[in-house]
Design an enzyme around this catalytic site. Structure first.
Site, mmCIF file in Angstrom:
data_model
loop_
_atom_site.group_PDB
_atom_site.id
_atom_site.type_symbol
_atom_site.label_atom_id
_atom_site.label_comp_id
_atom_site.label_asym_id
_atom_site.label_seq_id
_atom_site.Cartn_x
_atom_site.Cartn_y
_atom_site.Cartn_z
ATOM 1 N N GLU A 192 47.278 67.073 37.099
ATOM 2 C CA GLU A 192 46.239 66.939 36.511
ATOM 3 C C GLU A 192 45.723 68.114 35.600
ATOM 4 O O GLU A 192 44.827 68.738 35.607
ATOM 5 C CB GLU A 192 44.825 66.602 37.412
ATOM 6 C CG GLU A 192 44.575 67.695 38.462
ATOM 7 C CD GLU A 192 45.191 67.586 39.690
ATOM 8 O OE1 GLU A 192 46.510 67.043 39.817
ATOM 9 O OE2 GLU A 192 44.908 68.422 40.853
ATOM 10 N N HIS A 225 44.273 58.042 38.373
ATOM 11 C CA HIS A 225 44.215 59.340 39.263
ATOM 12 C C HIS A 225 44.152 60.703 38.752
ATOM 13 O O HIS A 225 42.934 61.417 38.751
ATOM 14 C CB HIS A 225 45.435 59.053 40.213
ATOM 15 C CG HIS A 225 45.261 60.269 41.267
ATOM 16 N ND1 HIS A 225 44.657 59.918 42.563
ATOM 17 C CD2 HIS A 225 45.616 61.377 41.356
ATOM 18 C CE1 HIS A 225 44.819 61.077 43.156
ATOM 19 N NE2 HIS A 225 45.592 62.192 42.576
ATOM 20 N N GLU A 226 45.152 60.794 37.808
ATOM 21 C CA GLU A 226 44.844 62.114 37.150
ATOM 22 C C GLU A 226 43.724 62.258 36.150
ATOM 23 O O GLU A 226 43.113 63.448 36.193
ATOM 24 C CB GLU A 226 46.300 62.465 36.403
ATOM 25 C CG GLU A 226 47.794 62.416 37.233
ATOM 26 C CD GLU A 226 47.532 62.812 38.470
ATOM 27 O OE1 GLU A 226 46.908 63.999 38.571
ATOM 28 O OE2 GLU A 226 48.384 62.483 39.380
ATOM 29 N N HIS A 261 40.737 63.222 38.293
ATOM 30 C CA HIS A 261 40.698 64.837 38.650
ATOM 31 C C HIS A 261 39.999 65.577 37.368
ATOM 32 O O HIS A 261 39.560 66.482 37.652
ATOM 33 C CB HIS A 261 42.119 65.382 38.547
ATOM 34 C CG HIS A 261 42.790 65.259 40.021
ATOM 35 N ND1 HIS A 261 42.030 65.571 41.132
ATOM 36 C CD2 HIS A 261 43.852 64.649 40.408
ATOM 37 C CE1 HIS A 261 42.989 65.476 42.273
ATOM 38 N NE2 HIS A 261 44.140 64.664 41.617
ATOM 39 N N GLU A 300 41.630 65.462 46.503
ATOM 40 C CA GLU A 300 42.063 64.191 46.514
ATOM 41 C C GLU A 300 41.401 62.743 46.769
ATOM 42 O O GLU A 300 41.585 61.915 46.295
ATOM 43 C CB GLU A 300 43.555 64.491 47.068
ATOM 44 C CG GLU A 300 44.668 65.365 46.365
ATOM 45 C CD GLU A 300 44.825 65.105 45.275
ATOM 46 O OE1 GLU A 300 44.671 64.198 44.607
ATOM 47 O OE2 GLU A 300 45.307 66.333 44.397
ATOM 48 N N ASP A 344 50.998 73.438 51.036
ATOM 49 C CA ASP A 344 51.695 72.291 50.855
ATOM 50 C C ASP A 344 51.477 71.445 52.188
ATOM 51 O O ASP A 344 51.737 70.170 51.997
ATOM 52 C CB ASP A 344 53.027 72.463 50.628
ATOM 53 C CG ASP A 344 53.833 71.291 49.680
ATOM 54 O OD1 ASP A 344 53.287 70.800 48.780
ATOM 55 O OD2 ASP A 344 55.000 70.905 50.129
ATOM 56 N N TYR A 387 44.529 62.287 50.866
ATOM 57 C CA TYR A 387 44.024 61.453 49.935
ATOM 58 C C TYR A 387 43.356 60.086 50.377
ATOM 59 O O TYR A 387 42.506 59.701 49.868
ATOM 60 C CB TYR A 387 45.566 60.876 49.407
ATOM 61 C CG TYR A 387 46.146 61.707 48.406
ATOM 62 C CD1 TYR A 387 47.046 63.072 48.977
ATOM 63 C CD2 TYR A 387 46.023 61.776 47.121
ATOM 64 C CE1 TYR A 387 47.488 63.920 48.188
ATOM 65 C CE2 TYR A 387 46.892 62.681 46.235
ATOM 66 C CZ TYR A 387 47.474 63.616 46.913
ATOM 67 O OH TYR A 387 48.152 64.763 45.940
#
Ligand code: BES
Ligand code: ZN
Length: 648
Positions: free
Chosen positions: A315, A339-340, A343, A362, A419, A427
């Site tokens: 994003e 979705h992006e 953001h 998320e 990560d 999510y």
């Protein structure tokens, strides 16, 4: 790796303090002590009032920056893009607010070569590059004066910089020109810019990028959409952003406009397909604005990257980066764009304060994405996507184990790679938590709350605790019965697994597909697929058992040509099934897919499926060894660990 230290500079080991610095440190120490003391008192007071603190500074375990002392407010980049050596080099000018009058500016770097630093553009200063740590890199301590307004850092990146992927012409769609793109989230911005790499710190930026004349440079900033024949591009980002949204791409690019505020960049050979795939973009932006308020960033454009891009989408403000694997030809994978785009509110406007709060970015975004999809394509369509996601979430929780600490929404990632917090939990468990609140209070009230939430926290960062306090103050308002149905944060946020009761979602269309799958499994009857879209197919394939048998696989392939599918979601699902069934006719397609596509979400389960087969590990390693040079560092990092690959 570059040698990032030289005898000219102080090093952590042989550093002796000048007197003024020593007293500054004593002062800083006392100041911190005082802050801590005040914090303890405040916390105590809050507890007595059963109120949570809402605006204390969140410590970020993944950054060396000390924003409470001095915070970067603007970055100006002047960089040259060198495709021959795979290096970015030049200058970063950091303006900062020296709140405490400190004599040390603390920055983050990783694998950078720092050549020299000037104060306010004129006076050379000393600095110290701390020993490098695996994920965090090297803290850079710059000697500044209380009155210093800016520093110029002359530096170069390493060819191994984890945020940068340098592609050879063969790795692009056009195969004629090289390509470069960045991926800064979560803590990789520091591998291409020395900065304060923490999502709780925002700054504006400007840049001058020079690249080979045939190529176009674009950034997460104001782009002017045309090719510059001198190869020099200037950018400006007037809204403050956190560092993980710094982005740059350079390649043979064209622009196609949908309307006056949105369009798509892609390589010329990809453009016809790309331009057609995202025609709903203007509608999508309007739908998002109707839901949660005006889009705050000026333009919204997409950039279609080459297939090694490790994510589905990123994003980057004003310029979302997307994988070409969503170009299905039938617009069936555009929920990723929703979705992006979402953001732009959840994440870019209201940002997780630390990576421990990643679910706020998320979970909100998946919820918002689903609302956009519903508004554009109807409730049945959105429900279909939600039901498929729920299946994924349940699978993930089952694999991780119901009691696994990482199945909690809030995860303390101190000492770990951020990560590791990227999973269906942030999510999907995040989204279902918000859906649970929606179902408890009703959509109308919930939307009023969310509109307020985005407005109140715009261009700010937020912790999990702050969000929960906000919920209490603006939604629950002391109604304990409601709190107990809607929130139950000890289960949803701080507890593992999936709470019961769980929000209800249902898709009649997918139920019918599941029945069709059962019929096929039982009797071999091929389904009536009239009107099926990607998501029906996904449901069908996911409902096939591990012991379906090669004959049934062959029958399906004959009827529906899965092995030749141009739809990456369907193909990937089919390839995984083929590996598990030992269905050899798909082998060549599998090899080709793994050699071309670097999107982690696809390649990870494929390698995993290979490893799960008897003697499959060798095949996985042989393929991986061949494909690895074309993968991005993000995917390499994951797969090296998964496959126990030791680089030679
Ligand atoms: N911001 C993420 C990608 C990301 C997360 C990069 C964490 C680095 C660290 C992006 O918005 C995202 O979630 N992408 C998803 C697609 C989405 C539809 C679930 C992806 O790439 O799969
Ligand atoms: Zn996302």
């Amino acid at each position: 790796m570059l040698n990032t230290r030289s005898s000219r500079f102080f090093t952590a080991q042989n550093y002796s303090l000048p007197l003024s610095t020593a007293s500054a440190i004593t002062f800083a120490f006392m100041q911190r002590f005082l802050i801590l003391f005040l914090l303890v008192i405040t916390l105590g007071a809050c507890r007595n009032n059963t109120e949570k603190p809402t605006d204390m500074h969140a410590e970020d375990p993944h950054s060396f920056a000390r924003p409470q002392d001095a915070a970067v407010t603007h970055i100006d980049l002047d960089l040259k893009v060198d495709f021959a050596t795979h290096v970015l080099y030049g200058k970063a000018t950091l303006q900062f607010d020296n709140k405490s009058g400190t004599r040390k500016l603390h920055l983050d770097t990783r694998d950078l070569r720092i050549d020299s630093i000037l104060l306010d553009g004129v006076q050379k200063t000393t600095f110290e590059l701390m020993p490098s740590q695996p994920i965090l890199g090297s803290g850079l301590l710059v000697d500044v004066l209380p009155e210093t307004k800016s520093i110029d850092i002359h530096y170069a990146t390493s060819p191994q910089a984890a945020a940068l992927q340098w592609l050879e012409p063969e790795q692009t769609a056009g195969r004629k020109h090289p390509f470069l793109f960045t991926q800064s989230q979560a803590v990789l911005a520091r591998t291409w810019i020395p900065l304060q790499d923490s999502p709780g710190i925002r700054f504006t930026y400007s840049a001058r990028i020079s690249c080979p004349a045939a190529l176009m440079a674009v950034m997460s900033a104001e782009n002017d959409t045309s090719l510059h024949t001198d190869g020099v591009y200037r950018f400006n980002m007037p809204q403050p952003i956190p560092s993980y949204l710094m982005a740059l791409a350079v390649g043979d690019l064209q622009f196609h406009a949908y309307d006056s505020r949105c369009g798509v960049y892609a390589e010329p050979v990809t453009m016809p397909v790309a331009a057609n795939e995202f025609v709903d973009l203007p509608m999508m932006i309007s739908a998002a604005e109707e839901l949660y308020g005006p889009y705050a960033w000026g333009r919204y454009d997409l950039l279609v990257l080459p297939p090694s891009f490790p994510f589905g989408g990123m994003e980057n403000p004003r310029l979302t980066f997307v994988t070409p694997t969503i170009l299905a030809g039938d617009r069936s994978l555009v929920s990723l764009v929703a979705h992006e785009l979402a953001h732009s509110w959840s994440g870019n406007l209201v940002t997780n304060a630390t990576w421990n709060d990643f679910w706020l970015n998320e979970g909100f975004t998946v919820y918002f994405e689903s609302r956009i999809m519903e508004k554009l394509y109807g409730r049945d369509y959105a429900d279909m996507l939600t039901v498929l996601s729920l299946g994924e979430l349940q699978k993930t929780v089952a694999e991780m184990g119901n009691e696994h600490p990482d199945t909690r929404l809030y995860i303390d990632l101190t000492g770990r790679d951020p990560d590791e917090g990227v999973s269906d939990i942030a999510y999907e468990k995040g989204r279902f938590f918000l859906l649970n609140i929606e179902q408890a209070v009703g959509r109308e009230r919930w939307d009023v709350f969310l509109n307020q939430y985005f407005k109140n926290h715009a261009f700010g960062s937020i912790t999990t605790e702050m969000f929960l306090a906000d919920l209490e103050k603006n939604l629950i308002q002391g109604d304990s019965k409601l709190r107990n149905i809607a929130i139950r944060d000890s289960l949803w946020v701080y507890g593992p697994g999936l709470p019961t009761p769980f929000p209800k979602v249902h898709s009649a269309a997918l139920d019918r597909v599941a029945s069709a799958a059962s019929a096929f499994i039982g009797s071999g009857t091929l389904p009536d697929t009239a009107g099926w879209t990607t998501h029906h197919w996904m449901q069908f394939l996911r409902n096939l058992p591990a012991d379906l048998g090669k004959d049934r696989m062959a029958a399906l392939d004959r009827a529906f040509h899965f092995t030749d599918s141009g739809n990456s979601e369907i193909l990937c699902q089919w390839l995984e099934l083929s590996i598990r069934q030992g269905y050899a006719p798909a082998n060549a397609a599998l090899d080709a897919f793994l050699l071309r596509v670097g999107r982690r979400k696809f390649i990870k389960p494929l390698y995993q499926a290979l490893c799960d087969q008897p003697a499959g590990k060798e095949r996985a390693l042989a393929l991986y060894t061949k494909a690895r040079p074309a993968y991005h560092a993000v995917s390499v990092q994951t797969l090296d660990v998964m496959l126990g690959y030791v680089p030679k």
